[in-house]
Write a protein that holds these residues in place. Sequence first.
Motif, PDB file in Angstrom:
ATOM      1  N   PHE A  55       0.827  -1.201   0.000  1.00  0.00           N
ATOM      2  CA  PHE A  55       0.000   0.000   0.000  1.00  0.00           C
ATOM      3  C   PHE A  55       0.863   1.253   0.000  1.00  0.00           C
ATOM      4  N   ARG A  56       1.847   1.293   0.874  1.00  0.00           N
ATOM      5  CA  ARG A  56       2.712   2.475   0.954  1.00  0.00           C
ATOM      6  C   ARG A  56       3.622   2.583  -0.271  1.00  0.00           C
ATOM      7  N   SER A  57       4.031   1.458  -0.839  1.00  0.00           N
ATOM      8  CA  SER A  57       4.845   1.503  -2.064  1.00  0.00           C
ATOM      9  C   SER A  57       4.053   2.116  -3.209  1.00  0.00           C
ATOM     10  N   LYS A  58       2.794   1.693  -3.340  1.00  0.00           N
ATOM     11  CA  LYS A  58       1.949   2.261  -4.402  1.00  0.00           C
ATOM     12  C   LYS A  58       1.723   3.751  -4.163  1.00  0.00           C
ATOM     13  N   ARG A  59       1.572   4.133  -2.912  1.00  0.00           N
ATOM     14  CA  ARG A  59       1.408   5.555  -2.596  1.00  0.00           C
ATOM     15  C   ARG A  59       2.604   6.349  -3.111  1.00  0.00           C
ATOM     16  N   HIS A  60       3.809   5.818  -2.942  1.00  0.00           N
ATOM     17  CA  HIS A  60       5.007   6.521  -3.407  1.00  0.00           C
ATOM     18  C   HIS A  60       5.084   6.533  -4.936  1.00  0.00           C
ATOM     19  N   ILE A  61       4.597   5.470  -5.574  1.00  0.00           N
ATOM     20  CA  ILE A  61       4.508   5.474  -7.041  1.00  0.00           C
ATOM     21  C   ILE A  61       3.599   6.606  -7.508  1.00  0.00           C
ATOM     22  N   PHE A  62       2.438   6.738  -6.863  1.00  0.00           N
ATOM     23  CA  PHE A  62       1.515   7.809  -7.238  1.00  0.00           C
ATOM     24  C   PHE A  62       2.113   9.181  -6.961  1.00  0.00           C
ATOM     25  N   PHE A  63       2.932   9.299  -5.931  1.00  0.00           N
ATOM     26  CA  PHE A  63       3.603  10.569  -5.666  1.00  0.00           C
ATOM     27  C   PHE A  63       4.569  10.909  -6.790  1.00  0.00           C
ATOM     28  N   TYR A  64       5.287   9.901  -7.302  1.00  0.00           N
ATOM     29  CA  TYR A  64       6.202  10.156  -8.423  1.00  0.00           C
ATOM     30  C   TYR A  64       5.419  10.627  -9.646  1.00  0.00           C
ATOM     31  N   LEU A  65       4.300   9.970  -9.911  1.00  0.00           N
ATOM     32  CA  LEU A  65       3.461  10.382 -11.049  1.00  0.00           C
ATOM     33  C   LEU A  65       2.912  11.790 -10.841  1.00  0.00           C
ATOM     34  N   TRP A  66       2.512  12.089  -9.629  1.00  0.00           N
ATOM     35  CA  TRP A  66       1.997  13.415  -9.290  1.00  0.00           C
ATOM     36  C   TRP A  66       3.077  14.469  -9.523  1.00  0.00           C
ATOM     37  N   SER A  67       4.304  14.161  -9.081  1.00  0.00           N
ATOM     38  CA  SER A  67       5.419  15.095  -9.267  1.00  0.00           C
ATOM     39  C   SER A  67       5.717  15.317 -10.746  1.00  0.00           C
ATOM     40  N   GLU A  68       5.675  14.228 -11.528  1.00  0.00           N
ATOM     41  CA  GLU A  68       5.946  14.350 -12.955  1.00  0.00           C
ATOM     42  C   GLU A  68       4.825  15.073 -13.692  1.00  0.00           C
ATOM     43  N   SER A  69       3.605  15.004 -13.164  1.00  0.00           N
ATOM     44  CA  SER A  69       2.470  15.669 -13.812  1.00  0.00           C
ATOM     45  C   SER A  69       2.409  17.154 -13.493  1.00  0.00           C
ATOM     46  N   ALA A  70       3.168  17.596 -12.532  1.00  0.00           N
ATOM     47  CA  ALA A  70       3.077  18.980 -12.077  1.00  0.00           C
ATOM     48  C   ALA A  70       3.400  19.979 -13.182  1.00  0.00           C
ATOM     49  N   HIS A  71       4.333  19.634 -14.039  1.00  0.00           N
ATOM     50  CA  HIS A  71       4.721  20.579 -15.092  1.00  0.00           C
ATOM     51  C   HIS A  71       3.804  20.512 -16.309  1.00  0.00           C
ATOM     52  N   LYS A  72       2.859  19.599 -16.337  1.00  0.00           N
ATOM     53  CA  LYS A  72       2.007  19.403 -17.507  1.00  0.00           C
ATOM     54  C   LYS A  72       0.637  20.057 -17.335  1.00  0.00           C
ATOM     55  N   PHE A  73       0.568  21.147 -16.600  1.00  0.00           N
ATOM     56  CA  PHE A  73      -0.729  21.772 -16.352  1.00  0.00           C
ATOM     57  C   PHE A  73      -1.402  22.289 -17.615  1.00  0.00           C
ATOM     58  N   LYS A  74      -0.632  22.896 -18.466  1.00  0.00           N
ATOM     59  CA  LYS A  74      -1.238  23.497 -19.654  1.00  0.00           C
ATOM     60  C   LYS A  74      -0.535  23.019 -20.915  1.00  0.00           C
ATOM     61  N   TYR A  75      -1.336  22.812 -21.909  1.00  0.00           N
ATOM     62  CA  TYR A  75      -0.810  22.491 -23.218  1.00  0.00           C
ATOM     63  C   TYR A  75      -1.515  23.423 -24.184  1.00  0.00           C
ATOM     64  N   LYS A  76      -0.772  24.385 -24.677  1.00  0.00           N
ATOM     65  CA  LYS A  76      -1.341  25.473 -25.477  1.00  0.00           C
ATOM     66  C   LYS A  76      -2.436  26.147 -24.648  1.00  0.00           C
ATOM     67  N   GLN A  77      -3.672  26.080 -25.035  1.00  0.00           N
ATOM     68  CA  GLN A  77      -4.743  26.750 -24.282  1.00  0.00           C
ATOM     69  C   GLN A  77      -5.626  25.764 -23.510  1.00  0.00           C
ATOM     70  N   ILE A  78      -5.229  24.512 -23.437  1.00  0.00           N
ATOM     71  CA  ILE A  78      -6.053  23.497 -22.775  1.00  0.00           C
ATOM     72  C   ILE A  78      -5.464  23.193 -21.395  1.00  0.00           C
ATOM     73  N   ASN A  79      -6.308  23.213 -20.390  1.00  0.00           N
ATOM     74  CA  ASN A  79      -5.861  22.865 -19.033  1.00  0.00           C
ATOM     75  C   ASN A  79      -5.910  21.363 -18.843  1.00  0.00           C
ATOM     76  N   LEU A  80      -4.822  20.819 -18.353  1.00  0.00           N
ATOM     77  CA  LEU A  80      -4.731  19.376 -18.127  1.00  0.00           C
ATOM     78  C   LEU A  80      -4.458  19.064 -16.657  1.00  0.00           C
ATOM     79  N   GLN A  81      -5.050  19.857 -15.765  1.00  0.00           N
ATOM     80  CA  GLN A  81      -4.745  19.646 -14.359  1.00  0.00           C
ATOM     81  C   GLN A  81      -5.523  18.499 -13.729  1.00  0.00           C
ATOM     82  N   HIS A  82      -6.464  17.896 -14.456  1.00  0.00           N
ATOM     83  CA  HIS A  82      -7.267  16.827 -13.860  1.00  0.00           C
ATOM     84  C   HIS A  82      -6.420  15.640 -13.411  1.00  0.00           C
ATOM     85  N   ARG A  83      -5.473  15.243 -14.233  1.00  0.00           N
ATOM     86  CA  ARG A  83      -4.594  14.132 -13.850  1.00  0.00           C
ATOM     87  C   ARG A  83      -3.848  14.482 -12.569  1.00  0.00           C
TER      88      ARG A  83
END
Length: 155
Positions: A55-83
């Motif tokens: 459970f805690r290992s998966k939590r850390h996996i999701f944290f890595y994905l969350w960290s990597e998604s942080a810079h992908k908020f916008k793509y041109k004029q589309i907001n991609l913050q849902h992920r």
Amino acid sequence: MTRDEFIAQIKEEVKNLTSYLTDPTDYENAVDEAARETGWSYPVSGNAKIKWQLFRSKRHIFFYLWSESAHKFKYKQINLQHRFDHYERLIKYMDAVWEKALLEDAELQAELANADTFELFGTKIDAGFAYESQTGQDITYDSDQIVINHPHETS
């Protein structure tokens, strides 16, 4: 379960995310972080330990994905913050479940304390009265009727 078995299990359980987690060190870091957090070393045995280590290992996996998604908020004029928001909510939920388990799950508390569950609950309190079975004589205050306050110590 060994460290490699944990990594294989996590890859199996989050297989839809493997395209995002191409670096094998992400999985290695996640299981190592979970081991540091719980204090359990590999190989891990016991159902409660395995469950919470995964459970805690998966939590850390999701944290890595969350960290990597942080810079992908916008793509041109589309907001991609849902992920990003979904990962953040998932991490908060997993942390809340962990915190609740730390407070309420006696088996997990015993595993973390490296003790049996019966050792977590104070001292033994007898009814207070003892009688000799054949004569009915009160033997409450005899020396062999003293309440054992420290069950692991021998007299």
